[in-house]
Design an enzyme around this catalytic site. Structure first.
Site, PDB file in Angstrom:
ATOM      1  N   TRP A 333       0.827  -1.200   0.000  1.00 16.38           N
ATOM      2  CA  TRP A 333       0.000   0.000   0.000  1.00 16.38           C
ATOM      3  C   TRP A 333       0.870   1.263   0.000  1.00 16.38           C
ATOM      4  O   TRP A 333       0.398   2.334   0.309  1.00 16.38           O
ATOM      5  CB  TRP A 333      -0.906   0.007   1.233  1.00 16.38           C
ATOM      6  CG  TRP A 333      -2.022  -0.985   1.163  1.00 16.38           C
ATOM      7  CD1 TRP A 333      -3.301  -0.747   0.749  1.00 16.38           C
ATOM      8  CD2 TRP A 333      -1.977  -2.374   1.511  1.00 16.38           C
ATOM      9  NE1 TRP A 333      -4.044  -1.906   0.806  1.00 16.38           N
ATOM     10  CE2 TRP A 333      -3.272  -2.919   1.273  1.00 16.38           C
ATOM     11  CE3 TRP A 333      -0.986  -3.228   1.977  1.00 16.38           C
ATOM     12  CZ2 TRP A 333      -3.582  -4.253   1.500  1.00 16.38           C
ATOM     13  CZ3 TRP A 333      -1.280  -4.568   2.213  1.00 16.38           C
ATOM     14  CH2 TRP A 333      -2.576  -5.059   1.973  1.00 16.38           C
ATOM     15  N   CYS A 369      -6.711  -5.041  -1.554  1.00 14.31           N
ATOM     16  CA  CYS A 369      -7.862  -5.826  -1.122  1.00 14.31           C
ATOM     17  C   CYS A 369      -8.650  -6.450  -2.267  1.00 14.31           C
ATOM     18  O   CYS A 369      -9.074  -7.607  -2.177  1.00 14.31           O
ATOM     19  CB  CYS A 369      -8.773  -5.004  -0.220  1.00 14.31           C
ATOM     20  SG  CYS A 369      -9.655  -3.654  -1.055  1.00 14.31           S
ATOM     21  N   HIS A 428     -13.633  -1.500   1.109  1.00 16.56           N
ATOM     22  CA  HIS A 428     -12.827  -2.695   1.369  1.00 16.56           C
ATOM     23  C   HIS A 428     -13.537  -3.886   0.728  1.00 16.56           C
ATOM     24  O   HIS A 428     -14.766  -4.001   0.801  1.00 16.56           O
ATOM     25  CB  HIS A 428     -12.636  -2.914   2.864  1.00 16.56           C
ATOM     26  CG  HIS A 428     -11.792  -4.107   3.190  1.00 16.56           C
ATOM     27  ND1 HIS A 428     -10.598  -4.372   2.548  1.00 16.56           N
ATOM     28  CD2 HIS A 428     -11.965  -5.133   4.070  1.00 16.56           C
ATOM     29  CE1 HIS A 428     -10.084  -5.488   3.025  1.00 16.56           C
ATOM     30  NE2 HIS A 428     -10.896  -5.963   3.941  1.00 16.56           N
ATOM     31  N   ASP A 451     -12.112 -12.922   4.681  1.00 16.11           N
ATOM     32  CA  ASP A 451     -11.280 -11.793   4.263  1.00 16.11           C
ATOM     33  C   ASP A 451      -9.822 -12.236   4.187  1.00 16.11           C
ATOM     34  O   ASP A 451      -9.230 -12.624   5.196  1.00 16.11           O
ATOM     35  CB  ASP A 451     -11.441 -10.637   5.248  1.00 16.11           C
ATOM     36  CG  ASP A 451     -10.906  -9.323   4.706  1.00 16.11           C
ATOM     37  OD1 ASP A 451     -10.167  -9.353   3.703  1.00 16.11           O
ATOM     38  OD2 ASP A 451     -11.228  -8.263   5.282  1.00 16.11           O
ATOM     39  N   ASN A 491     -20.704  -2.289  11.108  1.00  6.32           N
ATOM     40  CA  ASN A 491     -21.757  -1.738  11.961  1.00  6.32           C
ATOM     41  C   ASN A 491     -21.256  -1.102  13.255  1.00  6.32           C
ATOM     42  O   ASN A 491     -22.019  -0.922  14.197  1.00  6.32           O
ATOM     43  CB  ASN A 491     -22.797  -2.811  12.304  1.00  6.32           C
ATOM     44  CG  ASN A 491     -24.151  -2.212  12.632  1.00  6.32           C
ATOM     45  OD1 ASN A 491     -24.402  -1.039  12.368  1.00  6.32           O
ATOM     46  ND2 ASN A 491     -25.024  -3.002  13.238  1.00  6.32           N
ATOM     47  N   ASP A 493     -20.138   1.925  15.662  1.00  2.43           N
ATOM     48  CA  ASP A 493     -20.393   3.361  15.757  1.00  2.43           C
ATOM     49  C   ASP A 493     -19.058   4.088  15.807  1.00  2.43           C
ATOM     50  O   ASP A 493     -18.056   3.571  16.311  1.00  2.43           O
ATOM     51  CB  ASP A 493     -21.190   3.683  17.019  1.00  2.43           C
ATOM     52  CG  ASP A 493     -22.650   3.282  16.892  1.00  2.43           C
ATOM     53  OD1 ASP A 493     -23.067   2.909  15.767  1.00  2.43           O
ATOM     54  OD2 ASP A 493     -23.367   3.327  17.908  1.00  2.43           O
ATOM     55  N   GLU A 540     -30.527   1.019   9.575  1.00  3.96           N
ATOM     56  CA  GLU A 540     -29.936   1.969  10.508  1.00  3.96           C
ATOM     57  C   GLU A 540     -31.019   2.619  11.385  1.00  3.96           C
ATOM     58  O   GLU A 540     -32.103   2.965  10.907  1.00  3.96           O
ATOM     59  CB  GLU A 540     -29.180   3.061   9.748  1.00  3.96           C
ATOM     60  CG  GLU A 540     -27.947   2.562   9.022  1.00  3.96           C
ATOM     61  CD  GLU A 540     -26.772   2.303   9.946  1.00  3.96           C
ATOM     62  OE1 GLU A 540     -26.962   2.405  11.174  1.00  3.96           O
ATOM     63  OE2 GLU A 540     -25.681   1.983   9.446  1.00  3.96           O
ATOM     64  N   GLU A 545     -31.309  -2.919  15.096  1.00  3.31           N
ATOM     65  CA  GLU A 545     -29.916  -2.546  14.819  1.00  3.31           C
ATOM     66  C   GLU A 545     -29.237  -2.020  16.073  1.00  3.31           C
ATOM     67  O   GLU A 545     -28.089  -2.361  16.365  1.00  3.31           O
ATOM     68  CB  GLU A 545     -29.890  -1.503  13.698  1.00  3.31           C
ATOM     69  CG  GLU A 545     -28.489  -1.188  13.181  1.00  3.31           C
ATOM     70  CD  GLU A 545     -27.913   0.073  13.785  1.00  3.31           C
ATOM     71  OE1 GLU A 545     -26.698   0.301  13.641  1.00  3.31           O
ATOM     72  OE2 GLU A 545     -28.679   0.827  14.442  1.00  3.31           O
ATOM     73  N   TYR A 614      -6.779   4.382   0.183  1.00  4.90           N
ATOM     74  CA  TYR A 614      -8.144   3.860   0.302  1.00  4.90           C
ATOM     75  C   TYR A 614      -8.354   3.090   1.600  1.00  4.90           C
ATOM     76  O   TYR A 614      -9.476   2.837   2.016  1.00  4.90           O
ATOM     77  CB  TYR A 614      -8.494   2.986  -0.904  1.00  4.90           C
ATOM     78  CG  TYR A 614      -8.035   1.553  -0.807  1.00  4.90           C
ATOM     79  CD1 TYR A 614      -8.900   0.558  -0.343  1.00  4.90           C
ATOM     80  CD2 TYR A 614      -6.744   1.188  -1.152  1.00  4.90           C
ATOM     81  CE1 TYR A 614      -8.476  -0.752  -0.237  1.00  4.90           C
ATOM     82  CE2 TYR A 614      -6.327  -0.113  -1.058  1.00  4.90           C
ATOM     83  CZ  TYR A 614      -7.198  -1.085  -0.602  1.00  4.90           C
ATOM     84  OH  TYR A 614      -6.775  -2.383  -0.499  1.00  4.90           O
TER      85      TYR A 614
END
Length: 783
Positions: A333, A369, A428, A451, A491, A493, A540, A545, A614
């Protein structure tokens, strides 16, 4: 002629003619009759057959084989006195009784039932490729007719360096009258004189991989046993068409997309500027299956562990990257790709996997990625696991298992860079793969996140997943594998902290919708983008949620973060027109500030924009501003914000991404305002126009055009062209391209496979990245 003598050196004469003279002038005794000799010699012949079957098969026309008085076989050589014990000749009776395999046909041609019924006819290989839990057929050519009453036959399959029956890597397949499910068995389904067709059944738990085949036959009358080793291998794959396989997928359309489609779309950019590029997965290309199995062989997981798709997926997640196991791709990167290929220049997985295999496991340079994801899709689809590439926009990278994305400011509201280790990537790319999860509670099977990009270690190795999307959605982060990390990506915060005078930190603001936007993958049966955010999280701000977020955070390193909610009546957000700013021009955005209260509000907004990789890592700040904003009750103000081209032209890195950070405090309420918005500068496409009709074996052309959007020259431009089933494609060296100049090149190639093909091109240049194009080509059969 009369009086002519035959020399003893002509060994073929000795024992073949009556009264032939040897060199000592003595006549060699006439042989006994064949019928008499058979009984006398049978014991010796049996010994010789077992001691050296290769020599036994010879016809002994040039050398006699005899037995001395001790039963030791000797050969009649030069000047050797013939011995009185018997001379061995062909044993016709035993030859007729012996049952041996002369040849085996694995019925592995592209048009054979094995490949069509097992959905493996697209693989470019003449080996037998089958899927577990489903019967396949082979044909044997025997030395005589098989008699089930007096003959025995069984098959053996071996995989791995140390095959063991207890590890299911050495399989003994008996011949049975009727096949049953869930076991290795073979049955004769057709017999024609010496040819026998077998139907072979495998269990749905069979180890996947490359097997060596041995066939053993035995005649009960003589106890003679022979073996035959096939010169072709059998490749066993997962079977998503089989209801009992843990990778079973019901929809035929989804199987066609997620297993059989060898091209796809990978998305990038930002949530408001989503770009797409075509990727050649090429899982059926020549040598790719061998390369994928080579990747497994290079891992530390033994072949016995390759029957479980959870284990295989976890291994592939680790082996596609290279920091700790010399896997397929080396990540980079830095922006400096000397000694390798720029990640943006790749258009497919085939060249990467072939190079890794050819060079004996040396990691290929370089990947990011989307390249890691593309290669993972190729490998898993090749092995039979339904897989897709998935892009998450505003993707969080949680480094401290807090399950929140934390941003720290000092007393003056300046970012504390050394504490801001959490980051939010513009986008990603990872993978979803489909399987049941018998290792988890019921209801958690289906799509699993995997991943391969090396971000954080899992049990000491750079890998991630498989994590159940159902578990991620509900906040069950205590379930394996790596569910907390995936949850935070989609998800978490975003929590803003300010340092107090005593060095402690207080929570000053939170964003509940900061990460996990527009989670995208290619639609089934088309090149459209489909949004799958609902599979990863509830809508959301819905009650479900919020419960999921707070449930997950209870298992994180900051379980009390939600103990004191903060009231807000002023909102700030950033918007852009259309598809957003383009490369080579001024970047224009709009800052929207809204007062939702019945009282006036005043604030000072501090803005700074930085060039960003990125991955969310900031490089350099290119502009800072201060904005004084006064709002009447219920008023909304729109502020134009401009970044001139001259301020960013020499600062950009890959993906041409920037991050605008806004912060401020409302004077009347001391409410803290904070917002981070990433955006990218859009790049032009390569336009590809096929010329004429396409026919198999006939050369055709395509015109590629491109316009340099920059007010400066591009240096050392190369266009890389790729297409599955399109031969003789090669990189096109363009050289330098002047500012705003147009480039047109014509590429010649030869289609080798009929059907719909995709011609993909990408531009490789240090000053400009993510420039690519695709054209559909309908290839007809040769006329």
């Amino acid at each position: 002629m009369p009086g002519e003598r035959l020399s003893i050196r002509d060994n073929s004469a000795v024992g073949r003619f009556h009264s032939v003279s040897a060199s000592n002038g003595q006549a060699v005794p006439e042989r006994q009759s064949e019928s008499k000799m058979k009984k006398e010699e049978s014991g010796c012949r049996r010994w010789f057959r077992r001691a050296c079957p290769c020599c036994f098969r010879r016809q002994n026309s040039s050398i006699d084989v005899t037995c001395d008085t001790d039963g030791v076989a000797t050969g009649g050589g030069e000047n050797e006195e013939p011995k009185s014990p018997m001379t061995v000749t062909g044993d016709t009776e035993l030859d007729e009784l012996t049952l041996a395999v002369r040849s085996v046909d694995l019925l592995s041609r592209k048009s054979d039932r094995n490949k069509t019924e097992h959905h493996t006819d697209q693989y470019h290989s003449d080996q037998l490729i089958v899927r577990r839990g489903q019967t396949f057929q082979i044909e044997l050519d025997l030395s005589r007719t098989f008699n089930p009453n007096t003959d025995k036959l069984h098959l053996e399959l071996k995989t791995g360096p140390l095959p063991q029956v207890s590890k299911k890597t050495h399989v003994i397949i008996p011949l049975v009258d009727e096949l049953q499910d869930e076991r290795w068995e073979a049955k004769i389904v057709e017999q024609n004189i010496n040819r026998v067709k077998l139907s072979v059944n495998s269990p749905v738990t069979a180890v996947i991989g490359k097997y060596k085949l041995t066939i053993t036959t035995q005649c009960l009358k003589t106890s003679e046993t022979t073996t035959f080793d096939s010169d072709k291998d059998i490749y066993m794959l997962f079977n998503p068409w089989c209801e009992d396989d843990t990778v079973y997928m019901e929809s035929e359309k989804e199987l066609k997309e997620y297993v059989l489609n060898d091209t796809g779309r990978i998305y990038y950019g930002t949530e408001k500027q989503i770009g797409a590029r075509t990727w050649n997965f090429g899982q059926f290309d020549e040598g790719i299956l061998e390369a994928c199995l080579y990747v497994l062989d290079n891992s530390e997981v033994p072949p016995s562990g390759r029957g479980d798709p959870v284990s295989v997926v976890r291994v592939i997640s680790a082996m596609v990257n290279s920091p700790d196991d010399r896997g397929v791709l080396e990540g980079n990167w830095s922006g400096n790709y000397t000694g390798g290929t720029s990640p943006t220049a790749w258009s497919g997985s085939v060249e990467i996997l072939r190079q890794y295999h050819k060079e004996g496991g040396t990691p290929v340079k370089y990947g990011q990625c989307w390249v890691f994801s593309g290669v993972t899709t190729t490998v898993l689809r090749c092995l039979g696991i339904p897989t897709r590439s998935v892009t998450n926009f505003q993707s969080a990278h949680d480094t401290d298992v807090s399950l929140t994305t934390d941003v720290y400011f000092d007393e003056n509201m300046e970012p504390i860079h050394h504490l801001n280790s959490d980051s939010v990537w513009n986008f990603h790319v990872w993978n979803d793969c489909w399987m049941a999860r018998p290792d988890l509670p019921p209801g958690l099977g289906g799509w699993q996140a995997v991943d391969s990009t090396p971000q954080e270690t899992s049990h000491g190795t750079f890998r991630c997943g498989p994590a159940s999307l159902a578990a991620v959605r509900s906040g069950q982060v205590y379930l394996k594998f790596d569910t907390p990390f995936v949850f935070a990506e989609v998800n978490s915060d975003k929590i803003y902290w300010q340092r107090n005078l005593d060095g402690t930190f207080s929570q000053i603001h939170s964003e509940k919708k900061a990460v996990g936007h527009c989670i995208s993958t290619k639609a089934v049966g088309s090149d459209e983008r489909v949004d799958i955010t609902h599979l990863y999280k509830y809508p959301e701000d819905s009650e479900e949620e919020r419960i999921a977020v707070e449930t997950a955070c209870r298992y994180g390193s900051k379980p009390d973060v939600y103990s004191s909610p903060i009231a807000e009546d002023v909102r700030v957000e950033v918007m852009m027109d259309g598809e957003g700013p383009r490369m080579g021009g001024d970047a224009q955005l709009k800052i929207v500030v809204k007062n939702t209260s019945s009282q006036p509000r005043r604030t000072t907004l501090h803005s700074q924009v930085a060039v960003m990789y990125y991955t969310g890592v900031l490089k350099d700040t290119v502009k800072k501003d201060t904005l004084n904003v006064e709002l009447k009750p219920q008023e909304e103000k729109v502020i134009d914000w401009v970044l001139p081209y001259t301020q960013y032209q020499n600062q950009l890195v890959d993906q041409a991404a920037l991050m605008l950070t806004l912060s401020g405090r409302v004077s009347e309420t001391q409410q803290v305002l904070a917002n981070q918005t990433s955006f990218r500068l859009r790049t032009p496409d390569l336009n590809i126009e096929p010329i004429g009709e396409a026919y198999v074996g006939k050369e055709m052309s395509a015109k590629i055009t491109f316009t340099n959007p920059l007010p400066c020259a591009l240096r050392n431009v190369v266009i890389r062209v790729e297409g599955l089933g399109l031969r003789d494609l090669h990189p096109i060296k363009i050289g330098d391209v002047s500012k705003h100049a147009n480039v047109t090149v014509t590429e010649h190639f030869i289609p080798t496979i009929a059907g719909k093909r995709k011609l993909v091109a990408s531009l490789d240049c240090r000053q400009l990245s993510q420039v690519h194009g695709v054209a559909d080509i309908d290839v007809h059969e040769s006329q």
